[in-house]
Write an enzyme that holds these catalytic residues in place. Structure first.
Site, short mmCIF file in Angstrom:
data_model
loop_
_atom_site.label_atom_id
_atom_site.label_comp_id
_atom_site.label_asym_id
_atom_site.label_seq_id
_atom_site.Cartn_x
_atom_site.Cartn_y
_atom_site.Cartn_z
N MET A 1 43.50 34.12 44.09
CA MET A 1 44.96 34.20 44.20
C MET A 1 45.45 35.10 45.33
O MET A 1 46.64 35.40 45.41
CB MET A 1 45.55 34.68 42.87
CG MET A 1 45.48 33.65 41.77
SD MET A 1 46.29 34.19 40.26
CE MET A 1 45.03 35.23 39.55
N GLY A 2 44.54 35.57 46.19
CA GLY A 2 45.02 36.43 47.25
C GLY A 2 43.92 36.98 48.13
O GLY A 2 42.77 36.54 48.07
N GLN A 3 44.30 37.97 48.95
CA GLN A 3 43.42 38.56 49.94
C GLN A 3 42.71 39.79 49.37
O GLN A 3 43.30 40.55 48.60
CB GLN A 3 44.24 38.98 51.15
CG GLN A 3 43.45 39.17 52.44
CD GLN A 3 43.36 37.88 53.23
OE1 GLN A 3 42.56 37.01 52.91
NE2 GLN A 3 44.19 37.76 54.24
N VAL A 4 41.45 39.99 49.77
CA VAL A 4 40.69 41.15 49.33
C VAL A 4 40.39 42.03 50.54
O VAL A 4 39.89 41.56 51.56
CB VAL A 4 39.37 40.73 48.65
CG1 VAL A 4 38.60 41.96 48.19
CG2 VAL A 4 39.64 39.81 47.46
N ASP B 1 35.18 28.52 36.63
CA ASP B 1 34.92 28.32 38.06
C ASP B 1 33.54 28.87 38.45
O ASP B 1 33.38 29.56 39.45
CB ASP B 1 36.01 29.00 38.90
CG ASP B 1 36.12 28.39 40.31
OD1 ASP B 1 35.58 27.28 40.51
OD2 ASP B 1 36.73 29.02 41.18
N GLY C 1 40.20 36.12 47.20
CA GLY C 1 40.06 35.83 45.79
C GLY C 1 40.75 34.52 45.48
O GLY C 1 41.27 33.85 46.37
N GLY D 1 37.48 39.41 52.22
CA GLY D 1 37.34 38.04 51.74
C GLY D 1 38.60 37.58 51.03
O GLY D 1 39.66 38.19 51.18
#
Length: 491
Positions: free
Chosen positions: A25-28, A147, A23, A21
């Protein structure tokens, strides 16, 4: 899906698998922790496109906040590690959570009230932990998530809790120690008016987002409808548009008036008109749930002005659907007001329940610190040497529920046995209160500290459990003899 990083071994430990998935600020990535026998974890990378010092600092702060909060609450995702790869890309490692987001769980239809109350209780406990604050550089600092929305809440299956709810993604969280606001950050559909303005925020901004989300959970619709889905459209709606009435959305919902009132209070345009804390929201929701839930015939009656007793709450327990109907024992936490109760859930024949229900349970504990910290919580129901039942319950002290139950037993010295009949329905038949002797509470405290200072070795859980079983087999005759002597002295 796979990409060019599939199979890559990160810092000689984490083998990257599939993309799990994104996040904030980036890729998980899903990954294997090769150091711990292939345990599945999640690795969150900072996006290359956001690689500047300010964002790197914020990314590291997200990892720090999540790590500190995850140690305080089972309702916040746990962070296990932080580092940089050979290309200087920052990453942190989280527990891997396989489940559905709240957005997926809602399925575009109103959520049944029992599920709503269960999910909201856990979400509130997670947020309460953040708002209470974390210790950084010797100072306790409150955390505002900023959020809160359905996609940042995940529901996972849990062997003991049934459905465990966790709050995710503290990527844009605000520490109350921050000197100045950072402008607007968040998801427009769920943001408070003051957040849209880019003003300084406190915990009541999250409470507003919580109100929007609760309305959506109860009606399957958002309470506000902007003219356009642009930032300006949402800005106008949050500032000036009145939320929809529940009756406008779903005429046949038949919701308690008090529930609609607390949701509307959370969505107030000014922070001063909202509840002051998530703790206040949680108390109101629990009271509404207690007043609207039917009691079983064994439960003690109570009114809106008389809160239910621990006994009444425990008697409302229902045997989990994911547990077999068999003579088994497992630990469980039950929420009571602002605390949790340590309980052991047991299924026995009705004849055994009648035999032992008026007897005082006797507790014994065995501990092994290595190769993996585990506790054997043994409760014995005793009539005589020939008639007794030993109920062994194994607690993995590196799992949140195991650690939490040990903390409660150490702090309160009390627990409840929740008994269910093999021949009956799914409802609790009776409960028995148990006490931990003072001398054993000191042992529990020492073991808790030792387990917290010992690393996990998940690949050796079976070995630790086998050691405890062997020790129990050796001690059984001595335990029965000891109980017999204690009871004889009393008579």
């Amino acid at each position: 899906m796979r990409d060019e990083y599939y199979g890559r071994l990160l810092v000689q430990r984490y083998q990257l698998l599939e993309i799990a998935g994104k996040g904030s600020m980036g890729q998980v990535y899903q990954a294997k922790d090769t150091l711990l026998g292939g345990v599945i974890v999640a690795v969150n990378f900072l996006s290359r496109s956001k690689m500047n010092q300010r964002v790197r600092d914020r990314f590291m702060r997200e990892a720090t906040i999540s790590a500190l909060l995850g140690e305080k609450s089972i309702h916040i995702v746990k962070v296990r590690d932080y580092g940089v790869d050979e290309e200087e890309m920052p990453f942190y490692v989280m527990e891997y959570l396989k489940g559905d987001s709240l957005k997926e769980a809602m399925q575009n239809q109103p959520m049944p009230l029992p599920k709503f109350f269960s999910f909201m209780r856990q979400i509130c406990l997670g947020l309460q932990c953040a708002h209470d604050g974390i210790e950084i550089d010797g100072n306790v600092t409150q955390v505002v998530h900023r959020d809160i929305k359905p996609s940042n809440i995940i529901i996972i299956k849990d062997a003991t809790l049934g459905e465990l709810v966790k709050v995710l993604d503290f990527g844009i969280a605000l520490l109350k120690s921050d000197e100045s606001p950072t402008g607007f950050m968040g998801t427009p559909a769920y943001c408070s008016p003051e957040q849209m303005d880019g003003k300084a925020l406190d915990n009541r901004a999250d409470i507003y987002s919580l109100g929007i989300m609760m309305f959506q959970m109860l009606t399957a619709e958002l309470p506000l409808k902007p003219k356009t889905s642009s930032f300006d459209g949402w800005f106008q709606s949050h500032h000036y548009q009145k939320p929809k009435l529940f009756s406008e959305v779903r005429a046949k919902l038949d919701l308690p008036q008090a529930l609609m009132d607390i949701v509307n209070r959370c969505m107030a345009k000014t922070a001063e008109q909202r509840p002051n804390s998530v703790t206040e929201v949680l108390k109101v929701l629990e009271q509404i749930e207690q007043n609207s839930a039917p009691l079983t015939t064994q439960s003690q009656s109570y009114t809106a002005n008389t809160p239910p007793t621990v006994e009444a709450i425990c008697l409302q327990s229902i045997w989990p659907k994911d547990k077999p109907r068999a003579e088994i024992v497992f630990p469980q936490l039950i929420q009571y007001r602002e605390t949790e109760i340590a309980t052991m859930w047991i299924m026995l024949s009705r004849s055994d329940i009648e035999k032992y229900r008026n007897n005082k349970p006797h507790s014994q504990f065995l501990f092994v610190g290595s190769p993996h910290p585990m506790l054997l919580w043994l409760t014995t129901l005793y009539q005589d040497e020939q008639q007794h039942r030993m109920l062994p319950c194994y607690l993995d002290l590196k799992k949140p529920i195991g650690e939490k139950i040990l903390q409660i037993l150490n702090q309160t010295g009390s627990y409840r046995l929740i008994l269910f009949a093999l021949e009956g329905d799914e409802r609790c038949v009776c409960t028995i209160e148990g006490k931990v002797p003072t001398r054993k509470m000191q042992l529990l405290k020492e073991w808790l500290l030792e387990s917290q200072n010992t690393g996990a070795n998940h690949g050796q859980i079976k070995e630790s459990k086998r050691s405890l079983k062997e020790e129990l087999d050796t001690l059984k005759p001595k335990l029965v003899a000891s109980l017999q002597r204690q009871i004889s002295k009393k008579h």
